[in-house]
Design a protein around this motif. Structure first.
Motif, PDB file in Angstrom:
ATOM      1  N   PRO A  25      29.653   1.523  41.376  1.00 43.37           N
ATOM      2  CA  PRO A  25      30.206   2.045  40.279  1.00 43.37           C
ATOM      3  C   PRO A  25      31.761   1.225  39.957  1.00 43.37           C
ATOM      4  N   GLY A  26      32.175   1.171  38.748  1.00 43.49           N
ATOM      5  CA  GLY A  26      33.231   0.334  38.538  1.00 43.49           C
ATOM      6  C   GLY A  26      33.042  -1.266  38.550  1.00 43.49           C
ATOM      7  N   SER A  27      31.671  -1.629  38.747  1.00 41.90           N
ATOM      8  CA  SER A  27      31.700  -3.395  38.930  1.00 41.90           C
ATOM      9  C   SER A  27      30.999  -3.613  37.333  1.00 41.90           C
ATOM     10  N   GLN A  28      31.175  -5.189  37.236  1.00 46.65           N
ATOM     11  CA  GLN A  28      30.782  -5.587  36.055  1.00 46.65           C
ATOM     12  C   GLN A  28      29.405  -6.075  35.854  1.00 46.65           C
ATOM     13  N   VAL A  29      28.851  -6.168  35.044  1.00 42.19           N
ATOM     14  CA  VAL A  29      27.438  -6.689  35.048  1.00 42.19           C
ATOM     15  C   VAL A  29      27.170  -7.657  33.813  1.00 42.19           C
ATOM     16  N   LEU A  30      26.501  -8.909  34.099  1.00 39.55           N
ATOM     17  CA  LEU A  30      26.362  -9.527  32.845  1.00 39.55           C
ATOM     18  C   LEU A  30      24.978  -9.239  32.267  1.00 39.55           C
ATOM     19  N   GLY A  88      18.186  -2.226  40.718  1.00 35.06           N
ATOM     20  CA  GLY A  88      18.197  -1.092  39.990  1.00 35.06           C
ATOM     21  C   GLY A  88      17.680  -1.150  38.779  1.00 35.06           C
ATOM     22  N   ALA A  89      17.432   0.251  38.255  1.00 38.07           N
ATOM     23  CA  ALA A  89      16.874   0.084  36.907  1.00 38.07           C
ATOM     24  C   ALA A  89      17.196   1.442  36.368  1.00 38.07           C
ATOM     25  N   ASN A  90      17.435   1.293  34.964  1.00 42.31           N
ATOM     26  CA  ASN A  90      17.385   2.666  34.096  1.00 42.31           C
ATOM     27  C   ASN A  90      16.329   2.862  33.524  1.00 42.31           C
ATOM     28  N   VAL A 148      23.536   3.104  45.440  1.00 43.87           N
ATOM     29  CA  VAL A 148      24.100   1.738  46.009  1.00 43.87           C
ATOM     30  C   VAL A 148      25.381   1.519  45.907  1.00 43.87           C
ATOM     31  N   TRP A 149      26.281   1.629  47.054  1.00 42.29           N
ATOM     32  CA  TRP A 149      27.734   1.761  46.708  1.00 42.29           C
ATOM     33  C   TRP A 149      28.404   0.392  47.355  1.00 42.29           C
ATOM     34  N   LEU A 188      24.362   3.439  34.722  1.00 39.30           N
ATOM     35  CA  LEU A 188      23.848   3.431  36.043  1.00 39.30           C
ATOM     36  C   LEU A 188      25.154   3.951  36.656  1.00 39.30           C
ATOM     37  N   TYR A 189      25.103   4.922  37.022  1.00 44.09           N
ATOM     38  CA  TYR A 189      26.403   5.805  37.732  1.00 44.09           C
ATOM     39  C   TYR A 189      26.499   5.878  39.311  1.00 44.09           C
TER      40      TYR A 189
END
Length: 350
Positions: free
Chosen positions: A83-88, A187-189, A348-349, A78-79
Motif C-alpha cells: 500500500p502506498g507504493s507506485q506501480v508502472l 499480485g493480481a486483481n 503483501v506488506w 490492490l489494497y
C-alpha cells in the motif's frame, strides 16, 4: 455476436505465439482462451491480436504498447499489496471479452494498431520502472491474457531487477497459459463481473464457469496475491440474491480473506442508457459481503473513506485509511499485523 474474424494482409509485425494447434485442414486453433478461435491464413482472432500466418500463429502486439503510466497501486485496485507504493502500468490493445459496459473501450475495442504508439522491450519496461521508483509493474489497461507471452517475458525481466509484477485481468484463459502466466505474477486483481451465466454470456460474451476456474486456481494453487473486483451495474448484477450468491462462492471456494472490491458503474460504451451505481447499492453490497463472512470489503470508483479503508477483523481498529487512492495512514507496516491485537492481516506488506 457477428463475424469475430477479420482477414488481413499477409505482412504483419510480431512474434510467433505460444499456444496454438495446426489442424488437419490447415486452419490454426488458438489455445489461449476458451473461445478456441479457428483461423484460416490471414485471419485475426476475436481478440484482434493473434493472426494465422503461414501455418503459424503470430502475436502482433508483442513489444508494442498503447500507453505507459505511473499509478498508485490502489488504482488497480490492490489494497493489500504494498500500500502506498507506485506501480508502472502498461497495456497493449484488444480484448478477448466483449463487455458491453467496457470502461476502457477505446483500447480494448481498438481495431487499428495505431493505438500501439510505443515500442518497448520487456527489459526497457523494467528499466523504466526502476527509473521512476516504482516497486512493481502492472499489466493493465487491456487484459494481459491476450498478450500473455509479452507479459511473461516482461515479468521475468522485472523479477531480475527485484520488481514485483501485477496482472489486472478478467480471468478468461485456458489452463496451460494460465499456469505459465500466473507463475510469474506476484499480485493480481481478477474481475468477477457477475454471478449468473446469463449476465456473463449476454453482457461479456464469456462464460462464468471459466472465470470461476481461474479465480480458484490462482487463489489456491499459486503464490500470487489476489484481490477481486465486481462492477455493480444497476438492474443487471446488483440484486441482493446475486451479490449473496457471489459472496458465498468466494467464502466457500477461495476463503474469507480474499479482499473484494465493489466498484461503481458509470455509463459507457454500449450501456450509456444505464444510470450510475447509487452509493447506497455499493454500501448494501458491502454489508451483505461482510455479513456472509468476507473480512475485507471495499467500495471503489466513488469517494467513500470508510468503504475504502482497512479495518482489523480482530479488534475493529482502523489500520489503513484511504481517501480515493491516497493512503493517509498505514498502521500495518511491514509486520503484517494489527498493532493493537496482533491479528495477522493477509497481504503483501514488504
Amino acid at each position: 455476436m457477428g463475424d469475430v474474424f477479420e482477414t488481413i494482409g499477409t505482412q504483419s509485425r510480431g512474434r510467433v505465439a505460444k499456444w496454438w494447434t495446426l489442424l488437419e485442414d490447415g486452419r490454426i486453433r488458438c489455445d489461449l482462451c476458451t473461445r478456441a478461435c479457428t483461423l484460416r491464413d490471414g485471419q485475426r482472432g476475436f481478440c484482434y491480436t493473434r493472426i494465422a500466418q503461414g501455418q503459424k500463429m503470430v502475436l502482433d502486439t508483442y513489444g508494442r504498447c498503447s500507453g505507459i503510466g505511473l499509478d498508485p497501486i490502489e488504482k488497480k485496485p490492490l489494497y493489500h499489496f504494498l500500500p502506498g507504493s507506485q506501480v508502472l502500468s502498461f497495456g497493449t490493445a484488444g480484448c478477448n471479452l466483449n463487455c458491453r459496459f467496457c470502461q476502457n473501450w477505446d483500447i480494448s475495442k481498438a481495431r487499428e494498431n495505431d493505438r500501439l504508439t510505443t515500442t518497448v522491450s520487456p527489459g526497457e519496461i523494467a528499466d523504466l520502472a526502476l527509473h521512476y521508483g516504482a516497486q512493481s509493474v502492472a499489466f493493465t489497461y487491456n487484459d494481459p491474457t491476450i498478450f500473455a507471452e509479452y507479459a511473461i517475458d516482461t515479468a521475468r525481466a522485472c523479477h531480475a531487477e527485484k520488481l514485483r509484477t501485477v496482472a489486472v485481468s478478467a480471468g478468461y484463459i485456458c489452463a496451460e497459459p494460465r499456469r505459465e502466466m500466473y507463475a510469474e505474477m506476484d499480485g493480481a486483481n481478477l474481475d468477477l463481473k457477475g454471478f449468473t451465466e446469463d449476465f456473463y454470456w449476454h453482457l461479456t460474451g464469456a462464460h462464468l464457469r471459466d472465470v470461476l476456474e481461474t479465480i480458484a486456481y490462482v487463489c489456491n494453487e499459486t503464490e500470487c496475491w489476489v484481490e477481486l473486483t465486481t462492477l455493480l451495474i444497476p438492474g443487471h448484477n446488483d440484486s441482493d440474491t446475486e451479490i449473496r450468491n457471489l459472496v458465498k462462492w468466494i467464502v466457500d471456494n477461495v476463503g474469507p480473506d480474499v479482499p473484494l472490491h465493489f466498484s461503481a458503474f458509470h455509463p459507457d460504451w454500449k450501456m450509456r442508457d444505464v444510470p450510475r451505481t447509487p452509493a447506497k447499492t455499493l454500501q448494501r453490497a458491502r454489508e451483505i459481503a461482510q455479513g456472509e463472512g468476507i473480512r475485507f470489503v471495499y467500495i471503489g470508483n466513488v469517494r467513500d473513506r470508510e468503504g475504502g479503508s482497512t479495518f482489523c477483523p480482530g479488534c475493529g481498529d482502523s489500520l489503513i485509511t484511504r481517501d480515493w487512492f491516497d493512503v493517509c495512514k498505514n498502521a500495518v507496516g511491514e509486520s503484517g499485523q494489527c498493532p493493537r491485537c496482533a491479528t495477522v492481516i493477509p497481504g503483501v506488506w514488504t
